[in-house]
Design a protein around this motif. Structure first.
Motif, mmCIF file in Angstrom:
data_model
loop_
_atom_site.group_PDB
_atom_site.id
_atom_site.type_symbol
_atom_site.label_atom_id
_atom_site.label_comp_id
_atom_site.label_asym_id
_atom_site.label_seq_id
_atom_site.Cartn_x
_atom_site.Cartn_y
_atom_site.Cartn_z
ATOM 1 N N LYS A 243 0.826 -1.215 0.000
ATOM 2 C CA LYS A 243 0.000 0.000 0.000
ATOM 3 C C LYS A 243 0.858 1.262 0.000
ATOM 4 N N ILE A 244 1.994 1.219 0.731
ATOM 5 C CA ILE A 244 2.852 2.399 0.852
ATOM 6 C C ILE A 244 3.797 2.529 -0.338
ATOM 7 N N LYS A 245 4.413 1.420 -0.745
ATOM 8 C CA LYS A 245 5.404 1.445 -1.831
ATOM 9 C C LYS A 245 4.723 1.181 -3.170
ATOM 10 N N GLU A 246 4.709 -0.059 -3.543
ATOM 11 C CA GLU A 246 4.102 -0.466 -4.811
ATOM 12 C C GLU A 246 3.696 -1.919 -4.705
ATOM 13 N N ASN A 247 2.826 -2.319 -5.559
ATOM 14 C CA ASN A 247 2.331 -3.693 -5.514
ATOM 15 C C ASN A 247 3.259 -4.621 -6.288
ATOM 16 N N LYS A 248 4.554 -4.612 -5.870
ATOM 17 C CA LYS A 248 5.550 -5.488 -6.464
ATOM 18 C C LYS A 248 6.318 -6.181 -5.357
ATOM 19 N N CYS A 249 6.814 -7.380 -5.662
ATOM 20 C CA CYS A 249 7.567 -8.133 -4.664
ATOM 21 C C CYS A 249 8.853 -7.389 -4.329
ATOM 22 N N ARG A 250 9.179 -7.316 -3.056
ATOM 23 C CA ARG A 250 10.381 -6.609 -2.617
ATOM 24 C C ARG A 250 11.650 -7.309 -3.112
ATOM 25 N N ILE A 251 11.562 -8.609 -3.371
ATOM 26 C CA ILE A 251 12.738 -9.394 -3.762
ATOM 27 C C ILE A 251 12.872 -9.533 -5.279
ATOM 28 N N CYS A 252 11.841 -10.098 -5.938
ATOM 29 C CA CYS A 252 11.959 -10.363 -7.381
ATOM 30 C C CYS A 252 11.466 -9.207 -8.248
ATOM 31 N N LYS A 253 10.832 -8.199 -7.631
ATOM 32 C CA LYS A 253 10.354 -6.997 -8.321
ATOM 33 C C LYS A 253 9.265 -7.266 -9.359
ATOM 34 N N ILE A 254 8.676 -8.440 -9.324
ATOM 35 C CA ILE A 254 7.580 -8.777 -10.234
ATOM 36 C C ILE A 254 6.276 -8.424 -9.552
ATOM 37 N N ASP A 255 5.221 -8.159 -10.359
ATOM 38 C CA ASP A 255 3.915 -7.848 -9.784
ATOM 39 C C ASP A 255 3.550 -8.869 -8.708
ATOM 40 N N LEU A 256 3.177 -8.333 -7.562
ATOM 41 C CA LEU A 256 3.005 -9.181 -6.390
ATOM 42 C C LEU A 256 1.703 -9.966 -6.454
ATOM 43 N N GLU A 257 1.833 -11.267 -6.253
ATOM 44 C CA GLU A 257 0.667 -12.138 -6.104
ATOM 45 C C GLU A 257 0.925 -13.025 -4.894
ATOM 46 N N ILE A 258 0.141 -12.814 -3.855
ATOM 47 C CA ILE A 258 0.354 -13.501 -2.594
ATOM 48 C C ILE A 258 -0.357 -14.852 -2.579
ATOM 49 N N THR A 259 0.353 -15.863 -2.074
ATOM 50 C CA THR A 259 -0.236 -17.199 -1.935
ATOM 51 C C THR A 259 0.087 -17.744 -0.543
ATOM 52 N N PRO A 260 -0.708 -18.675 -0.039
ATOM 53 C CA PRO A 260 -0.393 -19.311 1.247
ATOM 54 C C PRO A 260 0.886 -20.148 1.107
ATOM 55 N N LEU A 261 1.498 -20.472 2.241
ATOM 56 C CA LEU A 261 2.693 -21.324 2.196
ATOM 57 C C LEU A 261 2.336 -22.706 1.656
ATOM 58 N N ARG A 262 3.327 -23.283 0.936
ATOM 59 C CA ARG A 262 3.128 -24.651 0.477
ATOM 60 C C ARG A 262 3.131 -25.610 1.665
ATOM 61 N N LYS A 263 2.718 -26.838 1.422
ATOM 62 C CA LYS A 263 2.472 -27.792 2.500
ATOM 63 C C LYS A 263 3.711 -28.043 3.353
ATOM 64 N N PHE A 264 4.873 -28.291 2.721
ATOM 65 C CA PHE A 264 6.060 -28.623 3.505
ATOM 66 C C PHE A 264 6.567 -27.433 4.316
ATOM 67 N N PRO A 265 6.741 -26.221 3.729
ATOM 68 C CA PRO A 265 7.155 -25.078 4.552
ATOM 69 C C PRO A 265 6.170 -24.788 5.688
ATOM 70 N N ARG A 266 4.876 -24.956 5.404
ATOM 71 C CA ARG A 266 3.867 -24.733 6.438
ATOM 72 C C ARG A 266 4.052 -25.717 7.597
ATOM 73 N N LYS A 267 4.343 -26.975 7.256
ATOM 74 C CA LYS A 267 4.528 -27.997 8.283
ATOM 75 C C LYS A 267 5.747 -27.679 9.146
ATOM 76 N N VAL A 268 6.844 -27.240 8.507
ATOM 77 C CA VAL A 268 8.055 -26.879 9.259
ATOM 78 C C VAL A 268 7.777 -25.676 10.152
#
Length: 249
Positions: free
Chosen positions: A59-84
């Motif tokens: 909202k403050i900066k831009e709707n782009k990923c801070r790391i890859c700089k591509i248009d941001l699309e948020i998803t839940p964690l995948r099953k294995f990272p979520r389990k860890v």
């Protein structure tokens, strides 16, 4: 000179020191640099963020990923990272305030909502006090005193209702204070009157003890008289102790 715009900085993540074991950098949010809280990931690069951090950042900066700089699309964690992530064990964030609860991530989220040691800021807009949930004086409101509750409620009424409503509320407050004041006076009176008999008994017992002590001392130290140039006492009486002839100097 124009005033600078105030920027509020909020940390949504969890401090690494709260965790019972070391947390892999994969779970560190690149916005707040704490362990991600309510983690979500970028669909393109799968970088993990705190849900609150990335929402505020977009909202403050831009709707782009801070790391890859591509248009941001948020998803839940995948099953294995979520389990860890859900296997992490940590201390309550209110540890410094006295809470000693320990549990997993899921348990901690549930505990934080009801923790007795979480800090609460008084809802009264002109009060700067804060307190722990366990010390909350009024269960139904986040205020530090009855005065703050009334001030808060008046501030809520002002601008939303007419003068009649404000006057009714003010009159209600005065009535409540009168009733509480009368109750406190009545309690003080009952405490004072109920303690009269006890106080009298205690004083009489103390006086009797002093009289007995005086009688005991009196037979040891008391005036005598001169008999034929000799200072004498009542050593011939059987109920006296320690009386003896004292030669006149």
């Amino acid at each position: 000179m124009k005033g600078k715009k105030r920027v509020e900085f909020v940390i949504y993540g969890l401090h690494p020191a709260l965790f019972c074991s070391e947390v892999d950098n994969y779970f560190i949010c690149p916005i707040c640099y704490f362990v991600a809280s309510d983690p979500v990931s970028c669909k393109s690069c799968e970088q993990i963020f705190c849900e609150g951090c990335i929402d505020r950042y977009s909202k403050i900066k831009e709707n782009k990923c801070r790391i890859c700089k591509i248009d941001l699309e948020i998803t839940p964690l995948r099953k294995f990272p979520r389990k860890v992530y859900e296997s992490f064990f940590l201390y309550c964030p209110n540890f410094n305030y006295g809470c000693r609860f320990e549990g997993g991530i899921k348990e901690m989220h549930e505990h934080k909502a009801i923790c007795d040691f979480k800090k609460i800021n008084c809802s009264n807009p002109i009060c700067a006090h804060n307190f722990l949930a366990k010390d909350k004086p009024i269960p139904e409101a986040d205020v530090c005193s009855m005065q703050c509750l009334e001030t808060f409620e008046i501030s809520e009424i002002l601008g939303k209702t007419g003068r009649v409503e404000v006057s009714k509320y003010f009159w209600k407050c005065l009535q409540n204070h009168r009733i509480k004041y009368e109750e406190s006076l009545e309690k003080e009176y009952l405490d004072a009157t109920s303690g009269k008999g006890t106080l009298k008994t205690e004083l009489e017992a103390e006086l009797k003890e002093l009289e007995d002590k005086f009688e005991e001392i009196k037979w040891h130290i008391h005036p005598g008289k001169y008999v034929n140039e000799v200072w004498t006492c009542c050593q011939d009486k059987k109920d006296t102790i320690g009386c003896s002839l004292l030669q006149r100097l």
